[in-house]
Motif scaffolding. Sequence first.
Motif, PDB file in Angstrom:
ATOM      1  N   GLU A  26       0.829  -1.208   0.000  1.00  0.00           N
ATOM      2  CA  GLU A  26       0.000   0.000   0.000  1.00  0.00           C
ATOM      3  C   GLU A  26       0.862   1.255   0.000  1.00  0.00           C
ATOM      4  O   GLU A  26       0.528   2.259  -0.644  1.00  0.00           O
ATOM      5  N   SER A  27       1.987   1.211   0.724  1.00  0.00           N
ATOM      6  CA  SER A  27       2.895   2.371   0.700  1.00  0.00           C
ATOM      7  C   SER A  27       3.622   2.460  -0.636  1.00  0.00           C
ATOM      8  O   SER A  27       3.834   3.558  -1.164  1.00  0.00           O
ATOM      9  N   VAL A  28       4.001   1.323  -1.205  1.00  0.00           N
ATOM     10  CA  VAL A  28       4.680   1.301  -2.504  1.00  0.00           C
ATOM     11  C   VAL A  28       3.773   1.870  -3.599  1.00  0.00           C
ATOM     12  O   VAL A  28       4.238   2.544  -4.523  1.00  0.00           O
ATOM     13  N   SER A  29       2.480   1.624  -3.475  1.00  0.00           N
ATOM     14  CA  SER A  29       1.537   2.117  -4.490  1.00  0.00           C
ATOM     15  C   SER A  29       1.469   3.643  -4.537  1.00  0.00           C
ATOM     16  O   SER A  29       0.991   4.224  -5.515  1.00  0.00           O
ATOM     17  N   LYS A  30       1.971   4.304  -3.497  1.00  0.00           N
ATOM     18  CA  LYS A  30       1.946   5.772  -3.427  1.00  0.00           C
ATOM     19  C   LYS A  30       3.264   6.401  -3.872  1.00  0.00           C
ATOM     20  O   LYS A  30       3.444   7.609  -3.775  1.00  0.00           O
ATOM     21  N   ASP A 100       8.671   6.185   1.858  1.00  0.00           N
ATOM     22  CA  ASP A 100       8.305   7.538   1.491  1.00  0.00           C
ATOM     23  C   ASP A 100       7.968   7.590  -0.001  1.00  0.00           C
ATOM     24  O   ASP A 100       8.516   6.810  -0.797  1.00  0.00           O
ATOM     25  N   SER A 101       7.113   8.488  -0.386  1.00  0.00           N
ATOM     26  CA  SER A 101       6.687   8.555  -1.788  1.00  0.00           C
ATOM     27  C   SER A 101       7.839   8.923  -2.732  1.00  0.00           C
ATOM     28  O   SER A 101       7.779   8.638  -3.933  1.00  0.00           O
ATOM     29  N   GLN A 102       8.897   9.532  -2.205  1.00  0.00           N
ATOM     30  CA  GLN A 102      10.039   9.936  -3.034  1.00  0.00           C
ATOM     31  C   GLN A 102      11.189   8.929  -2.973  1.00  0.00           C
ATOM     32  O   GLN A 102      12.294   9.219  -3.443  1.00  0.00           O
ATOM     33  N   VAL A 103      10.941   7.763  -2.404  1.00  0.00           N
ATOM     34  CA  VAL A 103      12.032   6.815  -2.151  1.00  0.00           C
ATOM     35  C   VAL A 103      12.784   6.428  -3.423  1.00  0.00           C
ATOM     36  O   VAL A 103      14.015   6.303  -3.414  1.00  0.00           O
ATOM     37  N   LEU A 104      12.072   6.250  -4.522  1.00  0.00           N
ATOM     38  CA  LEU A 104      12.738   5.830  -5.765  1.00  0.00           C
ATOM     39  C   LEU A 104      13.380   6.999  -6.510  1.00  0.00           C
ATOM     40  O   LEU A 104      14.491   6.866  -7.034  1.00  0.00           O
ATOM     41  N   LYS A 219      13.815   7.649   2.240  1.00  0.00           N
ATOM     42  CA  LYS A 219      13.383   7.259   3.583  1.00  0.00           C
ATOM     43  C   LYS A 219      12.533   5.988   3.587  1.00  0.00           C
ATOM     44  O   LYS A 219      11.621   5.831   2.776  1.00  0.00           O
ATOM     45  N   VAL A 220      12.857   5.113   4.548  1.00  0.00           N
ATOM     46  CA  VAL A 220      12.126   3.858   4.750  1.00  0.00           C
ATOM     47  C   VAL A 220      11.930   3.675   6.256  1.00  0.00           C
ATOM     48  O   VAL A 220      12.792   4.045   7.050  1.00  0.00           O
ATOM     49  N   TRP A 221      10.791   3.085   6.630  1.00  0.00           N
ATOM     50  CA  TRP A 221      10.519   2.779   8.047  1.00  0.00           C
ATOM     51  C   TRP A 221      10.383   1.262   8.191  1.00  0.00           C
ATOM     52  O   TRP A 221       9.666   0.620   7.429  1.00  0.00           O
ATOM     53  N   HIS A 222      11.074   0.703   9.185  1.00  0.00           N
ATOM     54  CA  HIS A 222      11.246  -0.746   9.297  1.00  0.00           C
ATOM     55  C   HIS A 222      10.724  -1.260  10.642  1.00  0.00           C
ATOM     56  O   HIS A 222      11.017  -0.678  11.690  1.00  0.00           O
ATOM     57  N   LYS A 223      10.012  -2.384  10.597  1.00  0.00           N
ATOM     58  CA  LYS A 223       9.472  -2.978  11.823  1.00  0.00           C
ATOM     59  C   LYS A 223      10.507  -3.787  12.600  1.00  0.00           C
ATOM     60  O   LYS A 223      10.246  -4.196  13.727  1.00  0.00           O
ATOM     61  N   ILE A 224      11.647  -4.091  11.996  1.00  0.00           N
ATOM     62  CA  ILE A 224      12.807  -4.728  12.636  1.00  0.00           C
ATOM     63  C   ILE A 224      12.555  -6.204  12.971  1.00  0.00           C
ATOM     64  O   ILE A 224      11.774  -6.553  13.855  1.00  0.00           O
ATOM     65  N   SER A 225      13.261  -7.061  12.274  1.00  0.00           N
ATOM     66  CA  SER A 225      13.332  -8.500  12.575  1.00  0.00           C
ATOM     67  C   SER A 225      12.018  -9.256  12.450  1.00  0.00           C
ATOM     68  O   SER A 225      11.853 -10.309  13.057  1.00  0.00           O
ATOM     69  N   ALA A 226      11.084  -8.748  11.654  1.00  0.00           N
ATOM     70  CA  ALA A 226       9.859  -9.513  11.424  1.00  0.00           C
ATOM     71  C   ALA A 226      10.137 -10.789  10.646  1.00  0.00           C
ATOM     72  O   ALA A 226       9.337 -11.727  10.665  1.00  0.00           O
ATOM     73  N   SER A 227      11.287 -10.849   9.967  1.00  0.00           N
ATOM     74  CA  SER A 227      11.652 -12.047   9.195  1.00  0.00           C
ATOM     75  C   SER A 227      12.087 -13.204  10.083  1.00  0.00           C
ATOM     76  O   SER A 227      12.165 -14.343   9.634  1.00  0.00           O
ATOM     77  N   PHE A 228      12.382 -12.902  11.348  1.00  0.00           N
ATOM     78  CA  PHE A 228      12.902 -13.933  12.243  1.00  0.00           C
ATOM     79  C   PHE A 228      11.803 -14.476  13.145  1.00  0.00           C
ATOM     80  O   PHE A 228      11.067 -13.716  13.772  1.00  0.00           O
ATOM     81  N   SER A 229      11.704 -15.807  13.222  1.00  0.00           N
ATOM     82  CA  SER A 229      10.781 -16.428  14.163  1.00  0.00           C
ATOM     83  C   SER A 229      11.215 -16.031  15.570  1.00  0.00           C
ATOM     84  O   SER A 229      12.359 -16.239  15.953  1.00  0.00           O
ATOM     85  N   GLY A 230      10.305 -15.440  16.328  1.00  0.00           N
ATOM     86  CA  GLY A 230      10.634 -15.026  17.683  1.00  0.00           C
ATOM     87  C   GLY A 230      11.201 -13.632  17.779  1.00  0.00           C
ATOM     88  O   GLY A 230      11.460 -13.136  18.882  1.00  0.00           O
TER      89      GLY A 230
END
Length: 319
Positions: A26-30, A100-104, A219-230
């Motif tokens: 949804e953010s990429v679509s913007k 961010d909308s200007q990321v690319l 700019k990017v915002w990251h949830k941190i370590s969602a790829s890791f179990s636990g």
Amino acid sequence: MEKIVPKVFVLILNWNGQKDTIECLESVSKIEYSNYEAIIIDNGSIDDSVAVLKEKFPKIKLLETGANLGFSGGNNVGIEYALSHDADYVFLLNNDTIVDSQVLSTLVEAGDKNSNVGVLGSKIYFYNQPNKVWFGGGKWLDDEAKFDHVNYGKIDELNCEVPVQKTDFVCGCAFFMKAEAIRKIGTLEDKFFLMWEECDWCYRAKRAGYTCLLVSTSKVWHKISASFSGGSRSPHYEYFWWRNRFLWIERNAPSALAAIQFYAFAFRGLYREMRSYWSPQTTDRQRLGKKAALEGIKDYFLRRFGNCPEWVIWAAGQK
């Protein structure tokens, strides 16, 4: 004469993470850039991710790997697709991020101005603390045999920074690769599976004569370590961090002497970790993490790469 706008493929790897992937898309679509295509790569999800994502985003190409190939293997499927469809740039974007909308536009501008660049990175913030820096560039620490995030935990001071600057590595969760460089040096190394593969690719790029840049205005915002179990510092994380740290040293130390030195620093760090194993203050979960670290190092020396053992996944789910 009309200016040619470089073609960018945004690759978003999903593994049983449809909720995060939906928010990311949804953010990429913007994004305000005229020539990009988002691609979903489903990495062998065993939930209903594929059906849900196809229904919600019917116009977005979805590639299915059919198995969990890890960060490196899954993204390589997308990279090969992008290269075969005339990509100028390939943007690896974690599904637990928003952009961010200007990321690319900021990344492409910096990439086009620097002909010798191989990979560029965004400035990355904590998702729940939008002005707090998680990654403001990367630095290799010789005396600790590990990488450090520059400006980690600092409140953003964008106006005080150089907009584009060199960095030792670019974080894999927002990894903007020049297609020309990929064609020259190859895709990510599958052995890593998860963690350190982006650092390896950056150093391969530098050996081939390319530079790595951080673009602070991207700019990017990251949830941190969602790829890791636990989550962060779980047994799942500890296994890959330690195994792949040794693999990275093997592949990228500038000399045999440096490799021995780096291994020594790594073992010293492991010794400090293991000393606390029997401490009354150490929780059962922390002990599982230390056990997973040892398992990772053992597997490195036994040349067992790819995914981790099943018990590590089980241990990561323990409270």
